[in-house]
Design a protein around this motif. Sequence first.
Motif, mmCIF file in Angstrom:
data_model
loop_
_atom_site.group_PDB
_atom_site.id
_atom_site.type_symbol
_atom_site.label_atom_id
_atom_site.label_comp_id
_atom_site.label_asym_id
_atom_site.label_seq_id
_atom_site.Cartn_x
_atom_site.Cartn_y
_atom_site.Cartn_z
ATOM 1 N N PHE A 19 0.860 -1.398 0.029
ATOM 2 C CA PHE A 19 0.002 0.037 0.040
ATOM 3 C C PHE A 19 0.846 1.465 0.008
ATOM 4 N N GLY A 41 -3.631 0.192 7.019
ATOM 5 C CA GLY A 41 -4.619 0.133 5.760
ATOM 6 C C GLY A 41 -4.546 -0.933 4.815
ATOM 7 N N GLN A 42 -3.376 -1.053 4.371
ATOM 8 C CA GLN A 42 -2.996 -2.020 3.353
ATOM 9 C C GLN A 42 -3.400 -3.486 4.089
ATOM 10 N N GLU A 44 -5.462 -4.440 6.335
ATOM 11 C CA GLU A 44 -6.843 -4.327 6.411
ATOM 12 C C GLU A 44 -7.579 -4.886 5.283
ATOM 13 N N MET A 45 -7.010 -3.897 4.241
ATOM 14 C CA MET A 45 -7.716 -4.267 2.976
ATOM 15 C C MET A 45 -7.213 -5.761 2.361
ATOM 16 N N LEU A 95 -13.599 -0.629 -0.850
ATOM 17 C CA LEU A 95 -12.748 -0.083 -1.772
ATOM 18 C C LEU A 95 -12.896 1.681 -2.036
ATOM 19 N N SER A 97 -14.073 3.480 0.126
ATOM 20 C CA SER A 97 -13.916 4.385 1.375
ATOM 21 C C SER A 97 -12.222 4.452 1.546
ATOM 22 N N LYS A 98 -11.398 3.533 0.868
ATOM 23 C CA LYS A 98 -9.939 3.539 0.942
ATOM 24 C C LYS A 98 -9.712 4.657 -0.094
ATOM 25 N N ASP A 101 -10.088 7.847 1.709
ATOM 26 C CA ASP A 101 -8.940 8.341 2.490
ATOM 27 C C ASP A 101 -7.898 8.881 2.003
ATOM 28 N N PHE A 125 -2.509 1.013 -4.706
ATOM 29 C CA PHE A 125 -4.162 0.928 -4.619
ATOM 30 C C PHE A 125 -4.973 0.513 -5.524
ATOM 31 N N CYS A 129 -7.380 -3.070 -6.449
ATOM 32 C CA CYS A 129 -8.613 -3.279 -7.099
ATOM 33 C C CYS A 129 -8.781 -4.135 -8.155
#
Length: 346
Positions: A19, A41-42, A44-45, A95, A97-98, A101, A125, A129
């Motif tokens: 990320f 964040g990465q 979590e994704m 995705l 929401s990311k 962010d 990112f 996706c």
Amino acid sequence: MTDFEVVEVQPNSPEQHAFGGPEEDMSGERDSDSMESLNAGQREMEESLSLAVVTLAPPCGDPTVCSCDCEACNCHETRWMERNLQSTELQLQFLMSKADDLHDCLVDGQGHLEREALAAAVPSFLYTCQPFFNHLESTSTVSPHTPLPFGIYARRVQLLDFSQQLCDRLEQLVLTYGSYDALCLDETKPNSVSHFCIGQSQLGPLRVTTFRYCTPTPYLARVDTGLFKRMRWNVERLRDEQQTEEESEAETVGDTVYYFLCYEDIPNAHAQASGDIQDTSNVVRMWSIGQWVQVTPDTEDIYDWITCEVPQADYHRLLFLGSEEPSSCSATDYLQQLLLTHETTD
């Protein structure tokens, strides 16, 4: 940099697609809190998307499903479709929401080093996706020879809407970073983010990979053709021996055909006849789907492509779409119809 890349960009290493982007030696100057937030964040994704692989998997191969009567089977499939749509929508919102962010971090951030970290995170990112786009493309692709029940058709429309929403959000994200000079959108520049992948699907023996250009991009970098591209489709015909991953990597340039969604401004004969130079309708913007027709180099030998500084090609118009720009999903639908029609008539 050539006019368009004839070899698909693949990840170079896990570190380059984290990320936070490629690891850089910042000599301790980078904001540790910002990087920790990006790394969290990465993680979590990745965990959420790993869960999606199981959740989105179709219930095929289950003998208890196939042995029941048709009515029970249809009810089971309907329930699965509803759960699938709910799970897919949750992934979409995650995705989106990311993306928000990343947008907010850039707009609200103040540190130069933090902006560099965010800029490195955006291409990663976009790559993250791709599995979601691939799922939407593969599950919404249908054969024109197969009549669709209403429930399946409605599900397909909703999946395409999910794909369009995420595509639009990612495009706006890249454009925002470009407006802050955090990313380069010029296709001719190294490491630019002029376009991104929005899914891959298979139509019989054809594998179609779709790319979206963030801004209208000249069809050729060094020649003014009057054409501007907005989408590209790499269409590969898979050979029987290309069933394994190792063998599929041995494809040559000649195995891929390139199609584009382009527009051109055509002079309006009626406006010119009126002699009103103030008339803003003196040109009409026309959209079309066409094929890249190779001119230079005049061979499919990969070594000739490597030594050719800038490949040149004509644009073979296949389908006129009128003056309104189609959505990315609609344009892909048109392209798939062209391909399927061509396959049927061959």
